[in-house]
Design an enzyme around this catalytic site. Structure first.
Site, short mmCIF file in Angstrom:
data_model
loop_
_atom_site.label_atom_id
_atom_site.label_comp_id
_atom_site.label_asym_id
_atom_site.label_seq_id
_atom_site.Cartn_x
_atom_site.Cartn_y
_atom_site.Cartn_z
N HIS A 189 -2.42 4.76 7.99
CA HIS A 189 -1.60 3.87 8.35
C HIS A 189 -1.12 2.69 7.39
CE1 HIS A 189 -3.42 3.97 12.25
NE2 HIS A 189 -4.93 4.95 11.87
N ASP A 245 3.46 7.06 6.05
CA ASP A 245 3.24 7.38 7.65
C ASP A 245 4.46 8.31 7.83
OD1 ASP A 245 0.22 6.82 8.71
OD2 ASP A 245 1.12 5.59 9.58
N ASP A 259 8.20 2.86 9.82
CA ASP A 259 6.72 2.69 10.62
C ASP A 259 6.28 1.79 9.68
OD1 ASP A 259 4.67 4.17 11.90
OD2 ASP A 259 3.45 3.35 10.10
N ASP A 275 6.34 0.00 17.50
CA ASP A 275 7.91 -0.49 16.53
C ASP A 275 9.15 -1.18 16.85
OD1 ASP A 275 6.22 0.59 13.60
OD2 ASP A 275 6.66 1.78 15.02
N GLU A 279 3.35 -1.59 9.32
CA GLU A 279 2.23 -2.45 9.48
C GLU A 279 2.22 -4.22 9.47
OE1 GLU A 279 -0.07 0.14 9.29
OE2 GLU A 279 1.31 1.00 9.08
#
Length: 266
Positions: free
Chosen positions: A236, A241, A79, A178, A81
């Site tokens: 987030h 996550d 995941d 992603d 960011e």
């Protein structure tokens, strides 16, 4: 409960498994197990397990922690960011790169890769980005570039035995962004190759919708709510996550769901 009654209860459960609501079946199995003598379970447990497995429910009645066989040896939960603002900045750049190696047999986390990444096009994080992700400027300043992080990912994959052709693994993400948009887009911008192992994945939202019959519009929050799970950490945060994704996957596997690739081949 007599043996005869126990046998009747087991028969009722396994013959009705196909019609029984999936979200209630684990509770029903547990309730029946709690009422049955050990002898009944010993004599009929394997029969019931095979019957439940034929309906997509692989959990053993005698051991509720078992799972149906998955198609992969390992799930690689990922995941990202990325830099962001309102209105959105371009190009976005990955600033957190976490991966959890999930054992496909036990659905437990075996290893973690986690690095922050130095953005180069927009090196200064926006207040919106920090508020959303919890990532402050000091967490990315001086960190490796995306190219360096990708090299370390490859080293980690090799160390974990994930590059062995006989080992089946696949990435898992919450959505297609992603690996369909973010990573290939930034690699194209920087002129970097994308490793083949990033080109197929499982979209957890799709898997959840197949298992539960409803689309999780609000992503992890809806999936946790639908499965009566507590949210782990802060939304987030990439690593948090990933932990939520892993927990959701384990819960779905416990219910008998078998994960399949959802992305189309590149």
């Amino acid at each position: 409960v007599s043996d005869a009654s126990g046998c009747s209860m087991i028969a009722l459960l396994h013959t009705g498994a196909a019609k029984f609501p999936q979200n209630l079946l684990p509770r029903a199995r547990q309730a029946v197990c709690s009422l049955l003598p050990a002898g009944v379970l010993k004599g009929y447990g394997s029969i019931v397990s095979r019957k439940l497995a034929s309906h997509g429910f692989g959990a053993s009645m005698a051991a509720m922690s078992s799972f149906p066989p998955q198609r992969y040896h390992y799930f690689l939960v990922l995941d990202f960011e990325a830099t962001c603002d309102k209105p959105q900045i371009h190009p976005q750049e990955i600033i957190e790169f976490p991966i959890l190696k999930l054992n496909g047999r036990t659905m437990e986390i075996e290893s973690t890769f986690h690095m922050y990444v130095q953005p180069v096009v927009h090196p200064q994080l926006t207040p919106f980005c920090t508020e959303l992700t919890g990532i402050i400027q000091g967490m990315v300043d001086g960190q490796p570039s995306l190219q360096q992080v990708l090299e370390r990912v490859d080293e980690w994959m090799a160390k974990e035995g994930l590059l062995d052709p006989s080992v089946k693994s696949i990435f898992v993400t919450c959505g297609d962004w992603d690996l369909k948009v973010m990573l290939p887009g930034q690699c194209q911008y920087l002129g970097l190759p994308v490793a083949d192992y990033f080109k197929q994945w499982i979209n957890l939202k799709k898997a959840y919708s197949f298992a539960m019959g409803s689309w999780p519009k609000n992503g992890l929050l809806d999936m946790n709510k639908g499965l009566n799970l507590q949210h782990i950490g802060r939304p987030h945060s990439g690593i948090d996550d990933c932990k939520n994704i892993a927990n959701i996957m384990k819960t779905l596997a416990h219910r008998g769901f078998i994960f399949k690739q959802t992305s189309k081949p590149f």
